[in-house]
Design a protein around this motif. Structure first.
Motif, mmCIF file in Angstrom:
data_model
loop_
_atom_site.group_PDB
_atom_site.id
_atom_site.type_symbol
_atom_site.label_atom_id
_atom_site.label_comp_id
_atom_site.label_asym_id
_atom_site.label_seq_id
_atom_site.Cartn_x
_atom_site.Cartn_y
_atom_site.Cartn_z
ATOM 1 N N ASP A 100 0.866 -1.176 0.000
ATOM 2 C CA ASP A 100 0.000 0.000 0.000
ATOM 3 C C ASP A 100 0.907 1.232 0.000
ATOM 4 O OD1 ASP A 100 -1.755 2.055 0.453
ATOM 5 O OD2 ASP A 100 -2.675 1.173 2.238
ATOM 6 N N THR A 101 1.093 1.846 -1.150
ATOM 7 C CA THR A 101 2.030 2.962 -1.271
ATOM 8 C C THR A 101 1.567 4.220 -0.530
ATOM 9 O OG1 THR A 101 1.002 3.606 -3.372
ATOM 10 C CG2 THR A 101 2.932 2.160 -3.480
ATOM 11 N N ALA A 102 0.282 4.292 -0.192
ATOM 12 C CA ALA A 102 -0.244 5.463 0.525
ATOM 13 C C ALA A 102 -0.135 5.301 2.046
ATOM 14 C CB ALA A 102 -1.694 5.705 0.134
ATOM 15 N N GLU A 103 0.272 4.141 2.494
ATOM 16 C CA GLU A 103 0.319 3.861 3.930
ATOM 17 C C GLU A 103 1.238 4.815 4.708
ATOM 18 O OE1 GLU A 103 0.257 -0.203 6.479
ATOM 19 O OE2 GLU A 103 2.014 0.034 5.178
ATOM 20 N N PRO A 104 2.452 5.115 4.228
ATOM 21 C CA PRO A 104 3.330 6.017 4.985
ATOM 22 C C PRO A 104 2.690 7.370 5.288
ATOM 23 C CG PRO A 104 4.605 4.882 3.309
ATOM 24 C CD PRO A 104 3.159 4.543 3.052
ATOM 25 N N GLU A 105 1.965 7.949 4.311
ATOM 26 C CA GLU A 105 1.329 9.239 4.533
ATOM 27 C C GLU A 105 0.185 9.140 5.537
ATOM 28 O OE1 GLU A 105 2.320 12.156 3.510
ATOM 29 O OE2 GLU A 105 4.005 11.304 2.395
ATOM 30 N N ARG A 106 -0.545 8.029 5.523
ATOM 31 C CA ARG A 106 -1.638 7.852 6.479
ATOM 32 C C ARG A 106 -1.106 7.720 7.902
ATOM 33 N NH1 ARG A 106 -3.461 3.963 2.975
ATOM 34 N NH2 ARG A 106 -3.362 2.359 4.598
ATOM 35 N N VAL A 107 0.010 7.022 8.047
ATOM 36 C CA VAL A 107 0.634 6.912 9.360
ATOM 37 C C VAL A 107 1.070 8.291 9.847
ATOM 38 C CG1 VAL A 107 2.623 6.025 10.646
ATOM 39 C CG2 VAL A 107 1.407 4.519 9.064
ATOM 40 N N ALA A 108 1.721 9.050 8.961
ATOM 41 C CA ALA A 108 2.186 10.400 9.317
ATOM 42 C C ALA A 108 1.020 11.307 9.697
ATOM 43 C CB ALA A 108 2.978 10.998 8.163
ATOM 44 N N ASP A 109 -0.078 11.210 8.963
ATOM 45 C CA ASP A 109 -1.271 12.010 9.273
ATOM 46 C C ASP A 109 -1.817 11.656 10.654
ATOM 47 O OD1 ASP A 109 -1.183 13.309 6.853
ATOM 48 O OD2 ASP A 109 -2.640 11.992 5.870
ATOM 49 N N SER A 110 -1.824 10.367 10.977
ATOM 50 C CA SER A 110 -2.352 9.925 12.265
ATOM 51 C C SER A 110 -1.471 10.390 13.413
ATOM 52 C CB SER A 110 -2.479 8.395 12.281
ATOM 53 O OG SER A 110 -3.400 7.962 11.300
ATOM 54 N N VAL A 111 -0.162 10.352 13.215
ATOM 55 C CA VAL A 111 0.770 10.847 14.238
ATOM 56 C C VAL A 111 0.493 12.323 14.510
ATOM 57 C CG1 VAL A 111 3.198 11.352 14.744
ATOM 58 C CG2 VAL A 111 2.564 9.164 13.712
ATOM 59 N N GLU A 112 0.213 13.060 13.423
ATOM 60 C CA GLU A 112 -0.073 14.490 13.556
ATOM 61 C C GLU A 112 -1.388 14.723 14.302
ATOM 62 O OE1 GLU A 112 -0.056 18.465 10.730
ATOM 63 O OE2 GLU A 112 -0.546 16.527 9.822
ATOM 64 N N ILE A 113 -2.426 13.967 13.945
ATOM 65 C CA ILE A 113 -3.732 14.112 14.588
ATOM 66 C C ILE A 113 -3.634 13.786 16.083
ATOM 67 C CG2 ILE A 113 -6.077 13.159 14.724
ATOM 68 C CD1 ILE A 113 -5.875 12.704 11.666
ATOM 69 N N MET A 114 -2.852 12.761 16.407
ATOM 70 C CA MET A 114 -2.694 12.327 17.792
ATOM 71 C C MET A 114 -1.722 13.214 18.567
ATOM 72 S SD MET A 114 -2.417 8.252 17.015
ATOM 73 C CE MET A 114 -1.937 7.818 18.688
ATOM 74 N N ASN A 115 -0.972 14.023 17.828
ATOM 75 C CA ASN A 115 0.010 14.917 18.453
ATOM 76 C C ASN A 115 1.004 14.126 19.312
ATOM 77 O OD1 ASN A 115 1.218 17.405 19.033
ATOM 78 N ND2 ASN A 115 -0.042 17.725 20.858
ATOM 79 N N LEU A 116 1.563 13.074 18.731
ATOM 80 C CA LEU A 116 2.475 12.207 19.467
ATOM 81 C C LEU A 116 3.862 12.840 19.603
ATOM 82 C CD1 LEU A 116 1.693 8.692 17.924
ATOM 83 C CD2 LEU A 116 0.728 9.735 19.967
ATOM 84 N N LYS A 117 4.435 12.696 20.777
ATOM 85 C CA LYS A 117 5.813 13.149 20.985
ATOM 86 C C LYS A 117 6.797 12.065 20.581
ATOM 87 C CE LYS A 117 4.747 16.290 24.804
ATOM 88 N NZ LYS A 117 4.990 16.605 26.237
ATOM 89 N N HIS A 118 6.356 10.812 20.656
ATOM 90 C CA HIS A 118 7.203 9.675 20.278
ATOM 91 C C HIS A 118 6.327 8.638 19.598
ATOM 92 C CE1 HIS A 118 10.577 6.886 20.477
ATOM 93 N NE2 HIS A 118 9.753 5.967 20.935
ATOM 94 N N VAL A 119 6.799 8.079 18.491
ATOM 95 C CA VAL A 119 6.032 7.081 17.766
ATOM 96 C C VAL A 119 6.903 5.867 17.489
ATOM 97 C CG1 VAL A 119 6.619 8.102 15.519
ATOM 98 C CG2 VAL A 119 4.601 6.640 15.719
ATOM 99 N N VAL A 120 6.295 4.685 17.611
ATOM 100 C CA VAL A 120 6.982 3.433 17.279
ATOM 101 C C VAL A 120 6.367 2.880 16.002
ATOM 102 C CG1 VAL A 120 7.598 1.115 18.051
ATOM 103 C CG2 VAL A 120 7.361 2.967 19.732
ATOM 104 N N VAL A 121 7.220 2.528 15.045
ATOM 105 C CA VAL A 121 6.767 1.946 13.780
ATOM 106 C C VAL A 121 7.372 0.554 13.646
ATOM 107 C CG1 VAL A 121 6.664 2.177 11.272
ATOM 108 C CG2 VAL A 121 6.672 4.230 12.720
#
Length: 311
Positions: A89-110
């Motif tokens: 799914d080539t769009a997956e990286p952008e969706r993850v980044a969008d979710s991190v932004e919405i959640m306002n995460l200080k640290h994210v694990v991928v």
């Protein structure tokens, strides 16, 4: 160490220290809704992590699982689905980044399922996910938790060139039990993977996790600690193995909180900058605290080197 060997009764009723506090508050419900709307997977759900209510409901953190929800390996401890994965799914990286932004995460694990069907083991998608998160969340620290990517050095280099804040790769179990517990993975290859990561980017902390309760001895656990330190691993987590289903390996022993405390002390005496150890500890448990501890250790080492140079 005292023993809490499993009996027929214990397979039905876990020890009291393994009771989980459920928290289905608005943060938990909102995060679950967001994951479904973005068509994202989390290892929190797929691997049936016992800390999901704490992380989602109280700390508002999550571990994203990319490259789909189907793994090419069938490890005998893991609840993630096994089979033939779907197309990338080539769009997956952008969706993850969008979710991190919405959640306002200080640290994210991928993290990701193992993709042995791909020549690069999924390294390019991993790297693009890190880059996408950085573009949209420049102040978020990023921890990556890949498989061994076939042990191919170039695959690891693709990921390390993005300079994640922490490189995490799990050793999972002791050397003797690896062939029985981990499908297609090799104990020495995991150590080499961690060593190469440190050689490529010496300033990036490396981390690994060990499950206990599968029949290992205390001496074997200490051997894992020594092997990780010999390959310059900075952070270690130690947690209780819990059987996901009847088809998975049975629990051989439940370790008590006191035993985990002892293991943590031993690990810290070996020179780890941080060790998280406890019955419900998992690889990404309190990961935000671990990156802070690693940064502080890095700062102290820098100050020591500077003092030596000035003198």
């Amino acid at each position: 160490m005292t023993s809490c060997k499993p009996t027929k009764e214990e397979h039905i009723r876990k020890p009291d220290w393994l009771k989980i506090k459920l928290n289905t508050n608005d943060d938990y419900k909102g995060l679950k809704k967001l994951m479904r709307e973005k068509n994202l997977h989390t290892v929190c759900e797929e691997a049936r992590c016992p800390n999901i209510h704490e992380c989602w409901g109280e700390r508002r953190t999550a571990t994203f699982m990319i490259l789909g929800a189907v793994c090419t390996r069938a490890c005998r401890f893991c609840a993630v689905k096994t089979g033939l994965p779907n197309e990338l799914d080539t769009a997956e990286p952008e969706r993850v980044a969008d979710s991190v932004e919405i959640m306002n995460l200080k640290h994210v694990v991928v993290t990701a399922v193992a993709r042995d069907d791909l020549k690069d083991g999924g390294a390019e998608v991993f790297a693009e996910t890190v880059r996408a998160i950085r573009r949209k969340n420049p102040f978020t620290s990023i921890e990556v938790l890949p498989s061994d990517m076939g042990g191919i050095e170039e695959n690891l280099r693709i990921l390390m060139d993005t300079k994640p804040d922490i490189l995490n790769h799990n050793i999972e179990t002791v050397k003797r039990l690896t062939p029985r517990v981990r499908a297609r993975a090799k104990y020495d290859r995991s150590l080499e993977f961690l060593r190469r990561a440190k050689e490529m980017q010496p300033e990036i902390p490396t981390k690994s996790s060990l499950m206990v309760g599968l029949g290992e001895t205390e001496e074997e656990i200490i051997e894992v600690m020594d092997d990780l330190r010999a390959n310059n691993v900075d952070i270690m987590t130690i947690g209780q193995y819990l059987q996901p289903s009847k088809k998975h390996l049975p629990v051989k022993k439940y370790y008590s909180p006191l035993e985990f405390g002892k293991l943590r002390k031993i690990a810290m005496s070996k020179g780890f900058s941080h060790c998280e150890a406890g019955p419900l500890v998992r690889s990404s448990y309190h990961a935000d605290e671990q990156v802070n501890a690693a940064a502080k250790q890095k700062q102290l080492l820098g100050e020591e080197k500077s003092a030596i140079t000035n003198n």
